[in-house]
Structures are given as C-alpha cells and as structure tokens.
Design a protein around this motif. Structure first.
Motif: not given
Length: 200
Positions: A100-102, A107-108, A119-123, A127-129
């Motif tokens: 939900x935070x992601x 903005x997705x 899912x790959x965008x989430x990872x 990693x950016x966080x």
C-alpha cells in the motif's frame, strides 16, 4: 458444456502465463522464456537505479518466481493446517501494508502483487528506500536483502545481527546476484534487440 469447452483453453493460457520459469538458475534462460520480463526489469532499473541482477536475486529468494506464492501455513499439533505467519503474497512476497505504501509512493495505484512488472518495480523501489533511508549501496545485494527481510526500521536497529540463519540466506542472495550479473553480461545485448523487435 459448450461454455466449459470455451473456458478450458483460456484457463490453460492463464496457467501458462503464471507458471514459474523452467530454469531459475540462469537469468538469460528466464528472460528468453518469459517474454517481456527483461523489459519490465530494465524499466525498474531505469526508474530506481537497482541492478537487474540484484532485483532478480531477491525475487528468486522470496518466491522462486511463483506469481501467487504465500508463506507456508503453520501446523497445529504437527499436522492441522493453521494460519499463515504473514499476509506476504506474490512474486515479491510484499506485505499488504508495504505494498500500500509502495502504490502511494510510486504512484502505481493499480499495481498487483502477482504481476511481474509491478513486483519487480516494487523490489527496485524498496531497494531505493534502503539506499535513501539506511545508506545501503544499490550494488550491495547482501545489505539490501537484509533490509528487505527485516524492514527499514529493523535493519537500522540491527535485528539481523542475532539471526545467523538470515545472514546465511543473504549471502546466498549475494552469490546469486553475482551469478545473474555475470550471465546477463553475456546475453543482455541480445535481449535488448529482441525487446525492441517485439515491442515495435
């Protein structure tokens, strides 16, 4: 009966699209088999600066690329299926609250945990966080996986230090990321050409 006859091929196609890759140990084989996955991973790399090899190594550890993966249920009295230890789900094994935070942060809003692209965008986002909040290098697959598993707060508190088993798993992820990176060096130029051709 006619409806069932029409539905059968559709169900078969759906099952094929969510099946995991045959050879999960070779990133080139994965991307050759799963058309579109390389482009999705490359987009995540571009957006978040996380190497494809690192993101894919984390996904391998979390779900073995199973779209609808869930944590195994606990056993009551050793044999009765009990509750699951968490609501983690999908390729990335993201929890509902983190997902939900992601969605809000990236903005997705239509993102799904059982969709590879999301899912790959989430990872990549996570990693950016980890880099932004805990100063972990985006090349450091070992540290990134520890933060991925323990959460940003847990990592900053050093909760992984008392978990030797988790550090061993993180070393496995690190080695897989190295292997994936070496493999990708040999096939990425070909994947880029194929991605352009099929996307044209």
């Amino acid at each position: 009966m006619k409806r069932l006859g029409l539905l059968a091929p559709l169900l078969l196609v759906a099952a094929c699209t969510t099946s995991p890759p045959v050879n999960v140990d070779n990133i080139c084989a994965i991307f050759e088999e799963k058309r579109g996955w390389y482009d999705d991973a490359a987009d995540a790399r571009k957006d978040w600066g996380s190497p494809i090899s690192v993101m894919m190594a984390i996904m391998h550890q979390e779900s073995r690329f199973v779209a609808k993966a869930r944590p195994p249920r606990k056993k009551i009295f050793g044999f009765i299926p009990g509750p699951r230890p968490s609501d983690a789900y999908g390729y990335s094994q993201a929890k509902k609250s983190t997902w939900k935070e992601y969605k809000r942060s990236a903005g997705r809003y239509g993102a799904d945990r059982d969709d590879f692209s999301d899912a790959i965008d989430f990872i990549g986002w996570y990693n950016h966080q980890s880099n932004r909040r805990n100063g972990i290098s985006k090349q450091d697959s070992y540290g990134l996986y520890l933060a991925y598993h323990e959460g940003q707060g847990g990592y900053s508190r050093g909760t992984y230090r008392s978990k030797e088993w988790l550090r061993r798993v993180a070393r496995k992820v690190e080695q897989r990321a190295v292997n994936y990176r070496q493999q990708l060096l040999g096939c990425e130029s070909s994947l880029k050409k194929k991605g352009w051709f099929f996307g044209w």
